[in-house]
Design a protein around this motif. Structure first.
Motif, short mmCIF file in Angstrom:
data_model
loop_
_atom_site.label_atom_id
_atom_site.label_comp_id
_atom_site.label_asym_id
_atom_site.label_seq_id
_atom_site.Cartn_x
_atom_site.Cartn_y
_atom_site.Cartn_z
N GLU A 37 0.85 -1.20 0.00
CA GLU A 37 0.00 0.00 0.00
C GLU A 37 0.88 1.25 0.00
OE1 GLU A 37 -2.90 2.30 3.17
OE2 GLU A 37 -2.79 0.12 3.24
N ARG A 38 0.46 2.27 -0.72
CA ARG A 38 1.23 3.51 -0.78
C ARG A 38 0.70 4.51 0.25
NH1 ARG A 38 4.66 3.04 -4.67
NH2 ARG A 38 4.17 2.00 -6.66
N PRO A 39 1.57 5.03 1.13
CA PRO A 39 1.15 6.10 2.03
C PRO A 39 0.89 7.37 1.22
CG PRO A 39 3.26 5.13 2.71
CD PRO A 39 2.97 4.65 1.33
N LEU A 40 0.12 8.27 1.78
CA LEU A 40 -0.10 9.57 1.16
C LEU A 40 0.56 10.65 2.01
CD1 LEU A 40 -3.90 9.37 0.19
CD2 LEU A 40 -1.92 9.02 -1.30
N CYS A 41 1.34 11.50 1.37
CA CYS A 41 1.94 12.65 2.05
C CYS A 41 0.88 13.75 2.08
CB CYS A 41 3.19 13.12 1.34
SG CYS A 41 3.93 14.60 2.07
N LEU A 42 0.60 14.29 3.28
CA LEU A 42 -0.47 15.25 3.44
C LEU A 42 0.02 16.70 3.44
CD1 LEU A 42 -2.70 13.36 6.03
CD2 LEU A 42 -2.91 13.44 3.54
N CYS A 43 1.16 16.95 2.78
CA CYS A 43 1.59 18.35 2.64
C CYS A 43 0.61 19.10 1.76
CB CYS A 43 3.02 18.43 2.09
SG CYS A 43 3.18 17.90 0.36
N ARG A 44 -0.14 18.37 0.91
CA ARG A 44 -1.24 18.91 0.13
C ARG A 44 -2.52 18.23 0.60
NH1 ARG A 44 0.68 23.48 -2.47
NH2 ARG A 44 2.46 22.99 -3.83
N GLU A 45 -3.63 18.94 0.53
CA GLU A 45 -4.88 18.43 1.08
C GLU A 45 -5.30 17.12 0.44
OE1 GLU A 45 -9.53 19.92 1.70
OE2 GLU A 45 -8.00 21.30 0.94
N GLU A 46 -5.07 16.99 -0.88
CA GLU A 46 -5.51 15.77 -1.58
C GLU A 46 -4.59 14.58 -1.33
OE1 GLU A 46 -2.96 18.21 -4.45
OE2 GLU A 46 -4.44 18.55 -2.85
N GLY A 47 -3.40 14.84 -0.82
CA GLY A 47 -2.44 13.76 -0.55
C GLY A 47 -1.69 13.35 -1.79
N LEU A 48 -0.41 13.05 -1.63
CA LEU A 48 0.43 12.62 -2.75
C LEU A 48 1.01 11.24 -2.45
CD1 LEU A 48 2.10 16.05 -3.25
CD2 LEU A 48 0.97 14.82 -5.08
N PRO A 49 0.92 10.29 -3.40
CA PRO A 49 1.39 8.93 -3.13
C PRO A 49 2.91 8.87 -2.94
CG PRO A 49 0.81 9.18 -5.44
CD PRO A 49 0.36 10.43 -4.76
N MET A 50 3.33 8.05 -1.98
CA MET A 50 4.74 7.80 -1.68
C MET A 50 4.96 6.29 -1.80
SD MET A 50 5.68 10.93 -0.71
CE MET A 50 7.07 10.95 0.41
N TYR A 51 6.21 5.84 -1.63
CA TYR A 51 6.44 4.40 -1.53
C TYR A 51 7.30 4.11 -0.31
CZ TYR A 51 11.20 4.61 -3.60
OH TYR A 51 12.53 4.85 -3.84
N ILE A 52 7.28 2.86 0.11
CA ILE A 52 7.97 2.45 1.35
C ILE A 52 9.17 1.59 0.99
CG2 ILE A 52 7.73 1.28 3.57
CD1 ILE A 52 4.66 1.70 3.29
N PRO A 65 8.87 8.96 -8.08
CA PRO A 65 9.43 9.75 -9.18
C PRO A 65 8.37 10.62 -9.85
CG PRO A 65 10.22 7.49 -9.27
CD PRO A 65 9.14 7.52 -8.22
N LEU A 66 8.79 11.78 -10.33
CA LEU A 66 7.96 12.74 -11.05
C LEU A 66 6.94 13.46 -10.19
CD1 LEU A 66 7.21 10.99 -14.48
CD2 LEU A 66 8.98 12.66 -13.95
N THR A 67 6.89 13.20 -8.88
CA THR A 67 5.89 13.85 -8.03
C THR A 67 6.46 14.98 -7.20
OG1 THR A 67 6.24 12.33 -6.15
CG2 THR A 67 4.65 11.65 -7.83
N GLY A 68 7.79 15.20 -7.27
CA GLY A 68 8.42 16.17 -6.38
C GLY A 68 7.86 17.57 -6.51
N GLY A 69 7.56 17.99 -7.74
CA GLY A 69 7.05 19.34 -7.95
C GLY A 69 5.65 19.54 -7.41
N GLY A 70 4.93 18.44 -7.14
CA GLY A 70 3.58 18.56 -6.62
C GLY A 70 3.51 18.76 -5.12
N HIS A 71 4.62 18.48 -4.42
CA HIS A 71 4.64 18.67 -2.96
C HIS A 71 4.76 20.15 -2.62
CE1 HIS A 71 5.09 14.44 -1.53
NE2 HIS A 71 5.52 14.26 -2.78
#
Length: 404
Positions: A37-52, A65-71
């Motif tokens: 399961e992918r955790p969601l980083c809540l720095c944004r309200e909608e959450g951004l998928p991470m990996y463990i 990868p490719l999600t850094g600019g969205g945080h």
């Protein structure tokens, strides 16, 4: 100075929310890792998928990868635009990332197989860092830079002083390689990064090494498969014929380098060798393709090098080193920019302060910079008006104060 380092990050795992300092976070990550399961980083309200990722007995949450600019810029997972480094021209061509799996398919401009006699290395003797119109393939040095970037070895804060050792570096590079594919095969299967050597564990370490290098053994017929080495150079020792590359943490296991290849290596990477030889605390990193000949000896086919500081941060001039040393004593996190395939005549953001309300790019303008360099630099800055800029023009004298 920003206080972002003190801010607690929050993650959503399953239906629950955890702070990054929660005592029960490791248990939640272990269960999520088991469930894939992918955790969601809540720095944004909608959450951004991470990996463990698992590091020893600990679980670590890492950016997809490719999600850094969205945080959010204040989040540790924020990443500056690729266009500010040599990574920009490679994304979508030499590097194609699947946004769902996070796997990066790489196109390389060097071979991972060999037939017949030694081919002339394309990494030495020409300018491997020049950029073609399309920049569709990664050079050997470009691959090293990408692994260093994805392993987050370009990131530093003074809080880590004395805590980054070879075993950390090796683990992070190997983890980064697990997210990369070359011609349909995981790069991790082809990459060898020596583990930290201990005399009391010599036999088990050598056994694991033999197992890892088995794919490079010469077959009875047909093309020979090559592997990729990343290791720290101890020395290039004279041999009866050519040289022996002695890699730290690999005692008694030399890599054979023919004399012509060694000569061209020294000429092509003269700057890197001179920087390394001038500073006893710096490390010289080598990336090379190699195979095992019928006698079981490792023979290098192509090679490139990169010099890094005592904290394993890459640098390419004494001026960059001065900037990195100033950043190294700061509590705020900084990120070193890398050149990849770009030539030295093209500007990049040499470093970044990312975790601020307004990120700041740090630029160094060489004394020999021409009008084309200056025009390109101003174009980069104007294209990213949301990012602040700090410029050190070497011809103006001493390094100006860093932005606080």
């Amino acid at each position: 100075m920003t206080g972002a380092l003190e801010a607690m990050r929050r993650f959503k795992i399953g239906g629950d929310i955890y702070g990054d300092d929660a005592a029960i976070l490791q248990g939640a990550l272990a269960a999520a890792h088991e469930r894939r399961e992918r955790p969601l980083c809540l720095c944004r309200e909608e959450g951004l998928p991470m990996y463990i990722a698992r590091m020893g007995g600990q679980y670590v949450i890492k950016r997809m990868p490719l999600t850094g600019g969205g945080h959010d810029p204040s989040c540790d997972s924020y990443e500056s635009p690729y266009e500010l480094s040599g990574l920009g021209p490679l994304m979508g061509g030499a590097i194609q990332v699947d946004p769902d799996s996070g796997m990066a398919a790489l196109k390389l401009d060097f071979s991972l197989s060999k037939t017949g006699s030694r081919a002339v290395s394309q990494q030495i003797g020409q300018d491997p860092d020049s950029v073609s119109g399309e920049a569709k393939k990664l050079s050997l040095r470009g691959l090293l830079h990408y692994l260093w970037h994805e392993a987050e070895l370009t990131v530093w804060t003074s809080l880590w002083t004395g805590k980054r050792h070879w075993w950390n570096v090796q683990w992070h590079i190997r983890e980064a390689a697990k997210q990369m594919i070359v011609k349909g095969r995981p790069l991790a299967e082809t990459l060898y990064v020596p583990e930290a050597f201990r005399v009391d564990r010599k036999e088990e370490i050598e056994k694991r090494r033999a197992e890892a290098l088995a794919p490079a053994v010469s077959p009875a017929s047909g093309p020979r498969r090559l592997m990729v080495l990343i290791g720290e150079v101890k020395e290039f020792e004279p041999a009866r014929v050519g040289r022996k590359l002695v890699v730290r943490h690999m005692p008694g296991f030399p890599f054979m380098v023919d004399e012509d290849l060694h000569r061209r290596l020294r000429a092509r990477f003269e700057r890197e060798f001179s920087l390394w030889e001038a500073d006893d605390r710096s490390h010289l990193m080598a990336i090379a393709t190699f195979g095992l000949n019928p006698a079981g000896l490792a023979v290098i086919e192509e090679i490139a090098v990169m010099v890094v500081t005592e904290n394993w941060i890459p640098y390419e001039s004494i001026h960059e080193k001065k900037l990195i040393e100033a950043l190294a004593v700061m509590r705020e996190k900084s990120v070193k920019g890398l050149r990849y395939n770009l030539s030295a005549g093209q500007p990049i953001a040499n470093a970044m302060f990312q975790s601020r309300a307004q990120p700041v790019a740090l630029y160094i303008v060489p004394a020999a910079a021409d009008e084309t360099f200056e025009a390109s630099l101003q174009e980069m800055i104007a294209a990213r008006a949301e990012i602040g800029s700090w410029i050190w023009r070497i011809s103006d004298g001493d390094m100006p104060p860093l932005p606080l």
